[in-house]
Enzyme design. Structure first.
Site, PDB file in Angstrom:
ATOM      1  N   ARG A 117       0.809  -1.212   0.000  1.00 25.56           N
ATOM      2  CA  ARG A 117       0.000   0.000   0.000  1.00 25.56           C
ATOM      3  C   ARG A 117       0.848   1.270   0.000  1.00 25.56           C
ATOM      4  O   ARG A 117       0.447   2.281  -0.570  1.00 25.56           O
ATOM      5  CB  ARG A 117      -0.942   0.008   1.215  1.00 25.56           C
ATOM      6  CG  ARG A 117      -2.138  -0.902   1.059  1.00 25.56           C
ATOM      7  CD  ARG A 117      -3.083  -0.783   2.239  1.00 25.56           C
ATOM      8  NE  ARG A 117      -4.294  -1.546   2.002  1.00 25.56           N
ATOM      9  CZ  ARG A 117      -5.368  -1.066   1.407  1.00 25.56           C
ATOM     10  NH1 ARG A 117      -5.385   0.184   0.977  1.00 25.56           N
ATOM     11  NH2 ARG A 117      -6.430  -1.825   1.232  1.00 25.56           N
TER      12      ARG A 117
ATOM     13  N   HIS B  27     -19.718  11.407   3.133  1.00 22.50           N
ATOM     14  CA  HIS B  27     -20.117  10.229   3.910  1.00 22.50           C
ATOM     15  C   HIS B  27     -21.637  10.250   4.083  1.00 22.50           C
ATOM     16  O   HIS B  27     -22.201  11.296   4.432  1.00 22.50           O
ATOM     17  CB  HIS B  27     -19.430  10.229   5.271  1.00 22.50           C
ATOM     18  CG  HIS B  27     -19.749   9.010   6.074  1.00 22.50           C
ATOM     19  ND1 HIS B  27     -19.224   7.772   5.770  1.00 22.50           N
ATOM     20  CD2 HIS B  27     -20.560   8.817   7.148  1.00 22.50           C
ATOM     21  CE1 HIS B  27     -19.677   6.888   6.633  1.00 22.50           C
ATOM     22  NE2 HIS B  27     -20.500   7.489   7.475  1.00 22.50           N
TER      23      HIS B  27
ATOM     24  N   ASP C 195     -13.327   8.328   8.199  1.00 19.61           N
ATOM     25  CA  ASP C 195     -14.467   9.230   8.384  1.00 19.61           C
ATOM     26  C   ASP C 195     -14.318  10.075   9.644  1.00 19.61           C
ATOM     27  O   ASP C 195     -15.302  10.366  10.339  1.00 19.61           O
ATOM     28  CB  ASP C 195     -15.784   8.436   8.432  1.00 19.61           C
ATOM     29  CG  ASP C 195     -16.009   7.610   7.179  1.00 19.61           C
ATOM     30  OD1 ASP C 195     -15.659   8.089   6.094  1.00 19.61           O
ATOM     31  OD2 ASP C 195     -16.528   6.485   7.293  1.00 19.61           O
TER      32      ASP C 195
END
Length: 207
Positions: free
Chosen positions: A72, A116, A152
């Site tokens: 990643r 979101h 979030d």
């Protein structure tokens, strides 16, 4: 306060799916008074429909799949390089389903916007609409926020409430939240590029 160095402001959109938020941004930016232009669309998914939306509008696009990298960290570096090549003032995650790592966040600090489908900090995560319904809330909504290292958890830019109807299921509530999301994201990005924004701790001020 992050500064906009060019007019119209340059926006790079990252998307993994259909690109409905991208379409909303493209529609808004068609008005010269909006103050922003989508200059590129990137995805981690080959053949994502959002890439087709970009092609239809003559917008540059690129794909940087995670599978093409050994880890990643290297993917984050490569994605950051691909985005930086388009000299963005803002990076907008519009249904982008990958977590951005420290390298990416540092390179575009306080310039990455996400949405979101809930009124954060309530119901973070990928099942926000389902979780809100299961909890029995009477009001849900959408949050537009800056991206930080959490999931979030970034500072809130703006929110819009969406009532939960008695006969709502996950699909019907999510559809109405999506409608609100498209409007709010376009509004917030426009206000940011036209008036700037100031981040003080967790508080973001947009004129």
């Amino acid at each position: 306060m992050p500064s906009i160095e060019q007019a119209p402001a340059r926006v790079v959109v990252l998307a993994s799916g259909a690109g409905s938020n991208l379409v909303a941004l493209l529609a808004a930016s068609a008005d010269p008074a909006y103050g922003a232009e989508v200059v590129a669309v990137g995805s981690d998914v080959e053949h994502a429909p959002a890439l087709d939306r970009a092609t239809e509008r003559g917008v540059a696009s690129f794909v940087e799949p995670l599978s093409a990298h050994p880890d990643r960290a290297s993917w984050n570096r490569a994605l950051a390089d691909r985005v930086a090549a388009h000299r963005p003032d803002l990076v907008v995650c519009a249904g982008f389903m990958r977590i951005l790592g420290a390298t990416f966040l540092q390179r575009f600090s306080e310039r990455i916007v996400n949405t979101h489908p809930a009124l954060l900090p309530a119901f973070p995560g990928v099942h926000a609409v389902r979780d809100a319904l299961a909890y029995g809330v009477r009001v849900s909504g959408v949050t537009v926020h800056l991206v930080d290292a959490g999931v979030d958890t970034g500072p809130v830019l703006d929110q819009r409430a969406v009532p939960v109807l008695a006969d709502d299921d996950e699909a019907s509530l999510h559809a109405r939240i999506k409608d609100a999301e498209h409007e709010l994201l376009a509004d917030v990005v426009g206000r940011m590029v036209r008036g700037g924004w100031t981040v003080t701790g967790r508080k973001v001020t947009i004129p």
